[in-house]
Design a protein around this motif. Structure first.
Motif, mmCIF file in Angstrom:
data_model
loop_
_atom_site.group_PDB
_atom_site.id
_atom_site.type_symbol
_atom_site.label_atom_id
_atom_site.label_comp_id
_atom_site.label_asym_id
_atom_site.label_seq_id
_atom_site.Cartn_x
_atom_site.Cartn_y
_atom_site.Cartn_z
ATOM 1 N N ASP A 1 -5.045 3.723 1.745
ATOM 2 C CA ASP A 1 -5.001 3.706 0.370
ATOM 3 C C ASP A 1 -4.932 5.026 -0.122
ATOM 4 O OD1 ASP A 1 -7.578 4.753 0.211
ATOM 5 O OD2 ASP A 1 -8.450 2.810 -0.532
ATOM 6 N N HIS A 2 -4.936 5.221 -1.498
ATOM 7 C CA HIS A 2 -4.638 6.399 -2.230
ATOM 8 C C HIS A 2 -5.984 7.573 -1.864
ATOM 9 C CE1 HIS A 2 -7.081 4.187 -4.966
ATOM 10 N NE2 HIS A 2 -7.576 5.524 -5.477
ATOM 11 N N ILE B 1 0.957 -1.202 -0.021
ATOM 12 C CA ILE B 1 -0.041 -0.076 -0.018
ATOM 13 C C ILE B 1 0.849 1.107 0.064
ATOM 14 C CG2 ILE B 1 -1.770 1.116 1.103
ATOM 15 C CD1 ILE B 1 -2.761 -1.515 -0.128
#
Length: 624
Positions: A452-453, A391
């Motif tokens: 996460d993004h 991640i």
């Protein structure tokens, strides 16, 4: 209103800590050391009213002796007072990683008992004295990366018999690499100004560990230019003058040098900084497993993933991410470009093969948007590998506590609310899927919450309590820092709730919980105690992280989450909220206050000011 009111009733706080004849002396020594530092606000718990074993960054053995000092990511600067630290003769590990110390290397060789030393990611500079590490015969790990050291690599490192990890990358070292004969597990001198032949004993180390040094040659880089070409030239022009011969030799030399420089530059493009071959784990150990586990077969627990074998994994270039409580973690870049995280566990040897495989298969069936799924595992009796997706955005801990660039903002309130809602949902799912486990997670902390993004949280290191050796679990896992275990050697289904509460307080305050830095029992100063004391003595607003933006019109929701965190941290288990109640309250939270922001609490007679709370409004019991 039962439990909700109970956890807000004002009770007298009692602080207990073990004192000893050495305790008072350690306190004075450490306060002196703190005073040598500047910008030491992160050492908020370092005061004479608290047992040093409970101070942030300190680790004590069971007998109260201080053996580790870990002051990382705190923006500390000033002088590292080695003469004061000498008064801690049992100090074994010292870390000032990612701070702002500058100037020459301090006289570390006075700390002859050190085994591990981290000084990476500071602003140290200048030449290192040749005897800088003389006499440090217990030293096994030395990290000096990402500084501005110049001059040669000190030869005093050569006779250190136990040195197995040496990280010197991204400095300005020059000259030749000393003739190391060590069996290094980690060696990295990339991105310096080194030249000459790489010692034969280092030929098996990944070539990326030498990248960025234009003058190096020899295995694992391209071969050093031999005298064969020179000999041919001499025969061909034997009748030429010495001057002509010299000129031709010079041409041959510089041509070879340009070729070698090009090769090294190409290497820098192909590899990344600070990479090391994944085989540092011991490739033969895994291929020739004593358990005859299908010649080192990886076991995939998911059917939706592209398969790869152990050989491919061991051939992958890999970056050492760090060494945690269970073992080392690596980022492995496979040939297809996908990045995996491989976690190495050595404290699971008390569980049998069938039981371990069955539990991993059970973890593989879990599917939730707030869990990082297990992809595969490898079994060997004395060592296990667990494999996950990498991640890129890192952990919640790194976003809360790592030093940020000037002007770089911290996490805002909407993002923090999104994170804690996702954490609560993931935890609730684990408790639903493992109703027979007392600790479905067992190790919930900010470094085990990946983002996460989109900053959606992903829980990791969950469900490991059944397979981790009990003695080790009780030393390192978060659940065993809980009040109920400290007080009565027990955990309950509400222990994960306590961990959730500490995480909430960490998210709101921006302070790292001292709870997780202690080992063993007898320690009782924690983040919840600090929050409660501040709320009782000052405005509640002093509790919240000053780097948290986007709180306008959301003060009421902040206070609600603070209350939830405190009720989850209730010392007495019977008064602590259960997980369902905590999750329901968290789900009700909004980014902005509503018109009836406190209506649910007002019905219980609990009215708050948006800026402050009185002791009667905001306290929790830690009656022990």
């Amino acid at each position: 209103m039962g439990r909700a009111v109970a956890c807000w009733m004002p009770l007298l706080l009692f602080f207990f800590f073990t004192t000893s004849s050495s305790g008072d002396g350690n306190t004075a020594v450490l306060i002196t050391f703190k005073n040598s530092l500047t910008n030491s606000a992160a050492l908020y718990s370092w005061n004479e009213t608290v047992n040093p074993c409970n101070w942030v960054g300190l680790h004590c053995k069971d007998d109260g002796v201080i053996d580790k000092l870990t002051l990382e990511n705190m923006d500390l600067s000033g002088m590292i007072d080695i003469d004061t630290l000498v008064q801690l003769p049992k100090l074994r590990a010292l870390s000032f990683k990612n701070n702002s110390f500058e100037g020459p290397l301090p006289p570390l060789n006075k700390l002859t008992s050190l085994r591990t030393l981290y000084l990476s990611m500071n602003k140290f500079s200048g030449k290192i004295a040749d005897d800088a590490f003389a006499g440090m015969n217990s030293l096994t790990q030395l990290y000096l990366a990402n500084n501005n050291f110049t001059g040669p690599i000190p030869s005093a490192l050569l006779p250190l018999p136990k040195l197995v990890k040496l990280s010197l990358e991204n400095n300005q070292f020059e000259g030749q690499i000393p003739d190391f004969q060590h069996d290094f597990l980690l060696f990295n001198v990339s991105n310096n100004h080194l030249n000459g032949h790489i010692p034969v004993a280092l030929a098996g180390i990944n070539l990326a560990s030498f990248a960025g040094n234009d003058g190096l040659c020899g295995k694992p880089l391209s071969a050093c230019k031999s005298s064969r070409k020179k000999t041919i030239i001499i025969i061909a022009v034997v009748s030429a003058s010495v001057i002509a011969l010299a000129a031709l030799v010079a041409v041959a030399y510089f041509r070879g040098r340009r070729t070698k420089t090009t090769q090294v530059k190409q290497l820098q493009v192909q590899g990344t900084k600070a990479q090391t071959k994944f085989a540092v784990m011991g490739r033969k150990e895994f291929v020739q497993s004593p358990d005859h586990d299908h010649k080192g077969q990886l076991h995939f627990v998911r059917n939706d993933r592209e398969r790869f074998d152990l050989q491919e994994l061991l051939r992958a270039s890999a970056e050492v991410l760090g060494s945690g409580n269970f073992g080392s973690s690596y980022k492995a870049l496979l040939l297809d470009g996908s990045a995996m995280v491989v976690k190495r566990f050595r404290e699971m040897n008390n569980v049998g093969k069938e039981e371990f495989q069955e539990h991993m298969a059970r973890l593989g069936t879990l599917s939730h948007c707030n869990l990082l799924p297990l992809v595969a595992f490898y079994y060997r009796k004395d060592e296990k590998l667990l494999i996950f997706d990498f991640i890129e955005n890192g952990s919640l801990a790194s976003h809360l506590h790592a030093k940020r660039a000037s002007g770089q903002p911290g996490l805002d309130w909407p993002t923090r609310l999104k994170i804690i809602k996702g954490v609560a949902r993931g935890l609730a799912y684990l408790h639903k899927e493992f109703p027979n486990l007392t600790l479905p997670h067992g190790h919930l902390k900010s470094s085990n919450v990946l983002l996460d993004h989109t900053f959606e949280p992903l829980l990791t290191d969950y469900g490991l309590v059944p397979v981790v050796n009990k003695a080790h679990a009780q030393q390192v896992m978060v659940a065993y820092k809980s009040p109920e275990f400290i007080q009565s050697d027990r955990t309950t289904t509400k222990t994960d709730v306590w961990s959730l509460g500490i995480l909430i307080l960490e998210l709101l305050t921006g302070k790292f919980p001292a709870n997780y830095l202690r080992q063993g029992k007898g320690a009782n100063a924690d983040l919840a105690t600090w929050v409660n004391s501040v709320v009782r003595e000052e405005w509640t607003g002093e509790v919240f992280d000053m780097d948290m933006r986007g709180t306008k019109h959301g003060e009421g929701e902040l206070l609600k989450l603070l209350k939830i965190g405190m009720c989850c941290c209730e010392w007495r288990v019977e008064r602590r909220w259960d997980l369902r109640e905590a999750v329901d309250k968290i789900e009700e939270l909004k980014e902005r206050d509503s018109d009836d922001d406190f209506s649910s609490y007002a019905s219980e007679g609990e009215l708050y000011s948006s800026r402050a709370m009185t002791e009667d409004d905001f306290s929790f019991s830690i009656n022990r």
